[in-house]
Design an enzyme around this catalytic site. Sequence first.
Site, PDB file in Angstrom:
ATOM      1  N   ASP A 220       0.857  -1.184   0.000  1.00  0.00           N
ATOM      2  CA  ASP A 220       0.000   0.000   0.000  1.00  0.00           C
ATOM      3  C   ASP A 220       0.897   1.239   0.000  1.00  0.00           C
ATOM      4  OD1 ASP A 220      -1.722   2.214   0.921  1.00  0.00           O
ATOM      5  OD2 ASP A 220      -3.203   0.645   1.251  1.00  0.00           O
TER       6      ASP A 220
ATOM      7  N   HIS B  22     -10.185  -5.535  -2.595  1.00  0.00           N
ATOM      8  CA  HIS B  22      -8.839  -5.750  -2.061  1.00  0.00           C
ATOM      9  C   HIS B  22      -8.895  -6.035  -0.576  1.00  0.00           C
ATOM     10  CE1 HIS B  22      -9.730  -1.422  -2.092  1.00  0.00           C
ATOM     11  NE2 HIS B  22      -9.052  -1.339  -0.956  1.00  0.00           N
TER      12      HIS B  22
HETATM   13  P1  5GP Z   1      -9.909   1.461   0.476  1.00  0.00           P
HETATM   14  O1  5GP Z   1     -10.520   1.413  -0.934  1.00  0.00           O
HETATM   15  O2  5GP Z   1      -9.712   0.086   1.044  1.00  0.00           O
HETATM   16  O3  5GP Z   1     -10.709   2.352   1.374  1.00  0.00           O
HETATM   17  O4  5GP Z   1      -8.481   2.128   0.363  1.00  0.00           O
HETATM   18  C1  5GP Z   1      -7.668   1.938  -0.768  1.00  0.00           C
HETATM   19  C2  5GP Z   1      -6.225   1.739  -0.359  1.00  0.00           C
HETATM   20  O5  5GP Z   1      -5.459   1.712  -1.546  1.00  0.00           O
HETATM   21  C3  5GP Z   1      -5.641   2.839   0.528  1.00  0.00           C
HETATM   22  O6  5GP Z   1      -5.042   2.261   1.669  1.00  0.00           O
HETATM   23  C4  5GP Z   1      -4.634   3.537  -0.377  1.00  0.00           C
HETATM   24  O7  5GP Z   1      -3.480   3.973   0.309  1.00  0.00           O
HETATM   25  C5  5GP Z   1      -4.291   2.471  -1.399  1.00  0.00           C
HETATM   26  N1  5GP Z   1      -3.955   3.024  -2.704  1.00  0.00           N
HETATM   27  C6  5GP Z   1      -4.675   3.935  -3.395  1.00  0.00           C
HETATM   28  N2  5GP Z   1      -4.084   4.226  -4.567  1.00  0.00           N
HETATM   29  C7  5GP Z   1      -2.948   3.463  -4.611  1.00  0.00           C
HETATM   30  C8  5GP Z   1      -1.916   3.331  -5.581  1.00  0.00           C
HETATM   31  O8  5GP Z   1      -1.898   3.942  -6.642  1.00  0.00           O
HETATM   32  N3  5GP Z   1      -0.927   2.445  -5.282  1.00  0.00           N
HETATM   33  C9  5GP Z   1      -0.905   1.730  -4.121  1.00  0.00           C
HETATM   34  N4  5GP Z   1       0.130   0.882  -3.941  1.00  0.00           N
HETATM   35  N5  5GP Z   1      -1.865   1.842  -3.196  1.00  0.00           N
HETATM   36  C10 5GP Z   1      -2.881   2.706  -3.430  1.00  0.00           C
END
Ligand code: 5GP
Length: 131
Positions: A29, A93
């Site tokens: 992340d 995810h």
């Molecule tokens: P959620 O959808 O579970 O609320 O959060 C999405 C997660 O994806 C977050 O923890 C964020 O930091 C991560 N994230 C968002 N965009 C990217 C990206 O471009 N690359 C990576 N490696 N992680 C990402």
Amino acid sequence: MSSIFSKILNGDIPSYTIAEDDRYFAFLDINPLAKGHTLVIPKKEVDYIFDVEDELLADMMVFSKKIARAIEKVVSCKRIGVAVLGLEVPHAHIHLIPINSEADINFSKPKLKLSREEFEELAKKIRKELK
Ligand code: 5GP
């Protein structure tokens, strides 16, 4: 439909890869709650985790288990916490997060700022434990 995670899968956006097979991909992340915070996604883009078909969903946890075991060997922690939110990225995810207390899995907390070298080093060490 192409989520930011599908762009990562296609190589259009870089990521710190942890593991992949024909159905799943794991990567660090970019805004981690802890060192080693990893995301596991199915390669098939489905927004909501509970819309993922049964077998793919069940095997996603088994895939995550292998990754969690490897993270544990690299990052000192009591457990690997598991979280599913999906509020930001519409591509199912699983978050795997090293934790020592319940406060460590608070997504409202400021995220860690790691350098490219730190991310690379972590990913390398976790990949090594998967071999
Ligand atoms: P959620 O959808 O579970 O609320 O959060 C999405 C997660 O994806 C977050 O923890 C964020 O930091 C991560 N994230 C968002 N965009 C990217 C990206 O471009 N690359 C990576 N490696 N992680 C990402």
